[in-house]
Write a protein that holds these residues in place. Structure first.
Motif, PDB file in Angstrom:
ATOM      1  N   TYR A   1     -13.376   6.058   3.876  1.00 46.79           N
ATOM      2  CA  TYR A   1     -11.987   6.051   4.338  1.00 46.79           C
ATOM      3  C   TYR A   1     -11.825   5.167   5.566  1.00 46.79           C
ATOM      4  CZ  TYR A   1      -7.704   7.473   6.656  1.00 46.79           C
ATOM      5  OH  TYR A   1      -6.488   7.446   7.291  1.00 46.79           O
ATOM      6  N   GLN A   2     -12.709   5.313   6.548  1.00 49.45           N
ATOM      7  CA  GLN A   2     -12.627   4.504   7.766  1.00 49.45           C
ATOM      8  C   GLN A   2     -12.769   3.022   7.440  1.00 49.45           C
ATOM      9  OE1 GLN A   2     -15.871   6.443   9.781  1.00 49.45           O
ATOM     10  NE2 GLN A   2     -14.521   7.779  10.986  1.00 49.45           N
ATOM     11  N   SER A   3     -13.656   2.714   6.512  1.00 52.04           N
ATOM     12  CA  SER A   3     -13.857   1.320   6.102  1.00 52.04           C
ATOM     13  C   SER A   3     -12.607   0.751   5.431  1.00 52.04           C
ATOM     14  CB  SER A   3     -15.049   1.231   5.137  1.00 52.04           C
ATOM     15  OG  SER A   3     -16.238   1.639   5.772  1.00 52.04           O
ATOM     16  N   ALA A   4     -12.012   1.530   4.553  1.00 50.50           N
ATOM     17  CA  ALA A   4     -10.798   1.082   3.867  1.00 50.50           C
ATOM     18  C   ALA A   4      -9.668   0.852   4.870  1.00 50.50           C
ATOM     19  CB  ALA A   4     -10.382   2.114   2.822  1.00 50.50           C
ATOM     20  N   ARG A   5      -9.588   1.703   5.853  1.00 51.31           N
ATOM     21  CA  ARG A   5      -8.537   1.569   6.873  1.00 51.31           C
ATOM     22  C   ARG A   5      -8.748   0.312   7.725  1.00 51.31           C
ATOM     23  NH1 ARG A   5      -4.570   4.895   8.588  1.00 51.31           N
ATOM     24  NH2 ARG A   5      -3.864   4.748  10.764  1.00 51.31           N
ATOM     25  N   LEU A   6      -9.984   0.052   8.089  1.00 49.77           N
ATOM     26  CA  LEU A   6     -10.275  -1.165   8.843  1.00 49.77           C
ATOM     27  C   LEU A   6      -9.977  -2.405   8.006  1.00 49.77           C
ATOM     28  CD1 LEU A   6     -13.612  -0.331  10.728  1.00 49.77           C
ATOM     29  CD2 LEU A   6     -11.319  -0.563  11.704  1.00 49.77           C
TER      30      LEU A   6
ATOM     31  N   PRO B   1      -5.392  -8.307   7.829  1.00 51.33           N
ATOM     32  CA  PRO B   1      -4.343  -9.338   7.833  1.00 51.33           C
ATOM     33  C   PRO B   1      -3.506  -9.390   9.115  1.00 51.33           C
ATOM     34  CG  PRO B   1      -4.369  -8.171   5.748  1.00 51.33           C
ATOM     35  CD  PRO B   1      -5.239  -7.394   6.679  1.00 51.33           C
ATOM     36  N   ASN B   2      -3.391  -8.273   9.843  1.00 49.80           N
ATOM     37  CA  ASN B   2      -2.556  -8.244  11.052  1.00 49.80           C
ATOM     38  C   ASN B   2      -3.121  -7.232  12.049  1.00 49.80           C
ATOM     39  OD1 ASN B   2      -0.476  -8.801  12.785  1.00 49.80           O
ATOM     40  ND2 ASN B   2       1.166  -8.287  11.365  1.00 49.80           N
ATOM     41  N   PRO B   3      -4.311  -7.477  12.549  1.00 49.13           N
ATOM     42  CA  PRO B   3      -5.031  -6.457  13.329  1.00 49.13           C
ATOM     43  C   PRO B   3      -4.370  -6.048  14.641  1.00 49.13           C
ATOM     44  CG  PRO B   3      -6.143  -8.573  13.447  1.00 49.13           C
ATOM     45  CD  PRO B   3      -5.093  -8.709  12.397  1.00 49.13           C
ATOM     46  N   ARG B   4      -3.791  -7.006  15.365  1.00 48.99           N
ATOM     47  CA  ARG B   4      -3.163  -6.637  16.646  1.00 48.99           C
ATOM     48  C   ARG B   4      -1.933  -5.757  16.427  1.00 48.99           C
ATOM     49  NH1 ARG B   4      -2.149 -12.219  18.541  1.00 48.99           N
ATOM     50  NH2 ARG B   4      -3.567 -12.927  16.914  1.00 48.99           N
ATOM     51  N   TYR B   5      -1.213  -6.020  15.350  1.00 47.23           N
ATOM     52  CA  TYR B   5      -0.040  -5.219  15.020  1.00 47.23           C
ATOM     53  C   TYR B   5      -0.449  -3.782  14.718  1.00 47.23           C
ATOM     54  CZ  TYR B   5       4.055  -3.583  12.384  1.00 47.23           C
ATOM     55  OH  TYR B   5       5.135  -2.856  11.939  1.00 47.23           O
ATOM     56  N   TYR B   6      -1.469  -3.618  13.883  1.00 43.52           N
ATOM     57  CA  TYR B   6      -1.891  -2.264  13.504  1.00 43.52           C
ATOM     58  C   TYR B   6      -2.676  -1.563  14.604  1.00 43.52           C
ATOM     59  CZ  TYR B   6      -0.253  -3.442   8.862  1.00 43.52           C
ATOM     60  OH  TYR B   6       0.547  -3.802   7.797  1.00 43.52           O
ATOM     61  N   ASP B   7      -3.225  -2.334  15.517  1.00 43.41           N
ATOM     62  CA  ASP B   7      -3.887  -1.727  16.674  1.00 43.41           C
ATOM     63  C   ASP B   7      -2.871  -0.917  17.481  1.00 43.41           C
ATOM     64  OD1 ASP B   7      -5.597  -1.023  18.695  1.00 43.41           O
ATOM     65  OD2 ASP B   7      -6.054  -3.067  19.345  1.00 43.41           O
ATOM     66  N   LYS B   8      -1.636  -1.410  17.544  1.00 42.49           N
ATOM     67  CA  LYS B   8      -0.570  -0.726  18.281  1.00 42.49           C
ATOM     68  C   LYS B   8       0.179   0.285  17.410  1.00 42.49           C
ATOM     69  CE  LYS B   8       0.357  -4.632  21.389  1.00 42.49           C
ATOM     70  NZ  LYS B   8       1.396  -5.624  21.819  1.00 42.49           N
TER      71      LYS B   8
ATOM     72  N   ALA C   1      -1.295   3.283   5.881  1.00 39.90           N
ATOM     73  CA  ALA C   1      -1.834   4.437   5.150  1.00 39.90           C
ATOM     74  C   ALA C   1      -1.846   4.166   3.645  1.00 39.90           C
ATOM     75  CB  ALA C   1      -1.007   5.673   5.459  1.00 39.90           C
ATOM     76  N   LYS C   2      -0.772   3.579   3.142  1.00 43.34           N
ATOM     77  CA  LYS C   2      -0.673   3.284   1.709  1.00 43.34           C
ATOM     78  C   LYS C   2      -1.701   2.237   1.291  1.00 43.34           C
ATOM     79  CE  LYS C   2       2.587   1.623  -1.794  1.00 43.34           C
ATOM     80  NZ  LYS C   2       3.963   1.113  -2.050  1.00 43.34           N
ATOM     81  N   ARG C   3      -1.811   1.214   2.102  1.00 48.00           N
ATOM     82  CA  ARG C   3      -2.762   0.139   1.809  1.00 48.00           C
ATOM     83  C   ARG C   3      -4.195   0.658   1.859  1.00 48.00           C
ATOM     84  NH1 ARG C   3      -3.885  -4.147  -1.110  1.00 48.00           N
ATOM     85  NH2 ARG C   3      -5.215  -5.648  -0.057  1.00 48.00           N
ATOM     86  N   THR C   4      -4.483   1.552   2.778  1.00 52.28           N
ATOM     87  CA  THR C   4      -5.803   2.156   2.891  1.00 52.28           C
ATOM     88  C   THR C   4      -6.177   2.878   1.595  1.00 52.28           C
ATOM     89  OG1 THR C   4      -5.633   2.435   5.293  1.00 52.28           O
ATOM     90  CG2 THR C   4      -7.215   3.842   4.143  1.00 52.28           C
ATOM     91  N   GLY C   5      -5.226   3.643   1.047  1.00 54.56           N
ATOM     92  CA  GLY C   5      -5.463   4.360  -0.198  1.00 54.56           C
ATOM     93  C   GLY C   5      -5.741   3.421  -1.358  1.00 54.56           C
ATOM     94  N   THR C   6      -4.998   2.314  -1.407  1.00 58.54           N
ATOM     95  CA  THR C   6      -5.186   1.331  -2.479  1.00 58.54           C
ATOM     96  C   THR C   6      -6.574   0.712  -2.414  1.00 58.54           C
ATOM     97  OG1 THR C   6      -2.814   0.797  -2.480  1.00 58.54           O
ATOM     98  CG2 THR C   6      -4.306  -0.810  -3.482  1.00 58.54           C
ATOM     99  N   ILE C   7      -6.993   0.334  -1.209  1.00 59.54           N
ATOM    100  CA  ILE C   7      -8.311  -0.288  -1.025  1.00 59.54           C
ATOM    101  C   ILE C   7      -9.418   0.706  -1.356  1.00 59.54           C
ATOM    102  CG2 ILE C   7      -9.901  -1.274   0.676  1.00 59.54           C
ATOM    103  CD1 ILE C   7      -7.396  -2.400   2.107  1.00 59.54           C
ATOM    104  N   GLN C   8      -9.246   1.947  -0.923  1.00 53.71           N
ATOM    105  CA  GLN C   8     -10.279   2.956  -1.164  1.00 53.71           C
ATOM    106  C   GLN C   8     -10.476   3.194  -2.661  1.00 53.71           C
ATOM    107  OE1 GLN C   8      -9.711   6.515   1.143  1.00 53.71           O
ATOM    108  NE2 GLN C   8     -11.794   7.238   0.788  1.00 53.71           N
ATOM    109  N   ALA C   9      -9.395   3.098  -3.424  1.00 53.95           N
ATOM    110  CA  ALA C   9      -9.498   3.279  -4.878  1.00 53.95           C
ATOM    111  C   ALA C   9     -10.217   2.111  -5.542  1.00 53.95           C
ATOM    112  CB  ALA C   9      -8.102   3.437  -5.471  1.00 53.95           C
ATOM    113  N   ARG C  10     -10.064   0.911  -4.963  1.00 54.32           N
ATOM    114  CA  ARG C  10     -10.663  -0.281  -5.559  1.00 54.32           C
ATOM    115  C   ARG C  10     -12.118  -0.496  -5.152  1.00 54.32           C
ATOM    116  NH1 ARG C  10      -5.930  -4.703  -4.125  1.00 54.32           N
ATOM    117  NH2 ARG C  10      -4.323  -3.958  -5.578  1.00 54.32           N
TER     118      ARG C  10
END
Length: 231
Positions: free
Chosen positions: A190-195, A200-207, A215-224
């Motif tokens: 899960y942590q890996s998928a979230r990272l 694509p936009n790390p500074r934005y998601y850092d804040k 959260a949605k994108r994390t779930g998609t990546i974790q499934a793949r």
């Protein structure tokens, strides 16, 4: 007239020498990085310069970690998110580029990119953030060199150590420490998928760590990622 011609020829020759010299400089750096780790990248230096304009004491957070000490989950997640055909292509995913072009054309703006991990590494290592007519050509040249001279494993190892993962945060080890207080080898699926979703936009998601899209994108990546091979 003859004098002007001589000056033009000298100018063209000097330009040729500079261009060839720069390509040789890139080639020698890649040769060195086959067995030695980069201390920094062009993108890291650009970011540090921007940060130090606001705070002269600003520093980047980055610590190199060997491939075997990076969680397999993070390797799978990043490939699944950024470049699903990483092990198949020779630096360029032409089908991905076509899909990204069609998607951007439909939206009327750039919403998707077709860059592979190798292309992104080429940009990170050598190219500035400025967009110039020659930048794409230079990126393609460097990408070809990386693919011909390095193994997929080495390309991924360097990529995971130099990409941006937050404001002043570069590489998997610094990212794991910054977001979870653990080492890169300890990252869960899960942590890996979230990272990976943040890339694509790390500074934005850092804040904005509670972003619904993240959260949605994390779930998609974790499934793949479970079906994603790694070098």
């Amino acid at each position: 007239m003859n004098a002007l011609r001589r000056w033009l020829l000298r100018g063209l020759f000097l330009l040729f020498v500079i261009v060839v010299g720069y390509q040789l400089w890139i080639f020698l750096h890649i040769c060195w990085w086959i067995d030695h780790n980069p201390g920094s990248s062009a993108f890291m230096r650009d970011r540090l310069a921007v940060m130090q304009k606001e705070d002269p004491n600003a520093k980047l957070r980055q610590q190199w970690v060997d491939y075997r000490h990076i969680s397999v989950s993070l390797k799978r997640a990043v490939i699944a998110s950024e470049d699903a055909k990483f092990l198949e292509h020779q630096g360029f995913d032409w089908e991905g580029i076509q899909k990204a072009y069609e998607k951007n054309l439909k939206k009327g703006r750039i919403v998707a990119g077709g860059s592979t991990i190798s292309q992104q590494l080429a940009k990170n290592l050598f190219l500035s953030t400025q967009r110039t007519p020659w930048r794409k050509l230079e990126e393609a040249f460097i990408t070809l060199l990386l693919e011909k001279m390095m193994s997929k494993r080495r390309i991924l190892e360097i990529y995971l150590n130099v990409i941006e993962w937050g404001n002043g945060v570069f590489g998997a080890q610094a990212a794991a420490r910054h977001y979870y207080g653990i080492s890169a080898s300890q990252l869960s699926p899960y942590q890996s998928a979230r990272l990976a979703a943040m890339v694509p936009n790390p500074r934005y998601y850092d804040k904005r760590r509670n972003s619904p899209y993240l959260a949605k994108r994390t779930g998609t990546i974790q499934a793949r990622m479970y079906y994603t091979p790694v070098p």
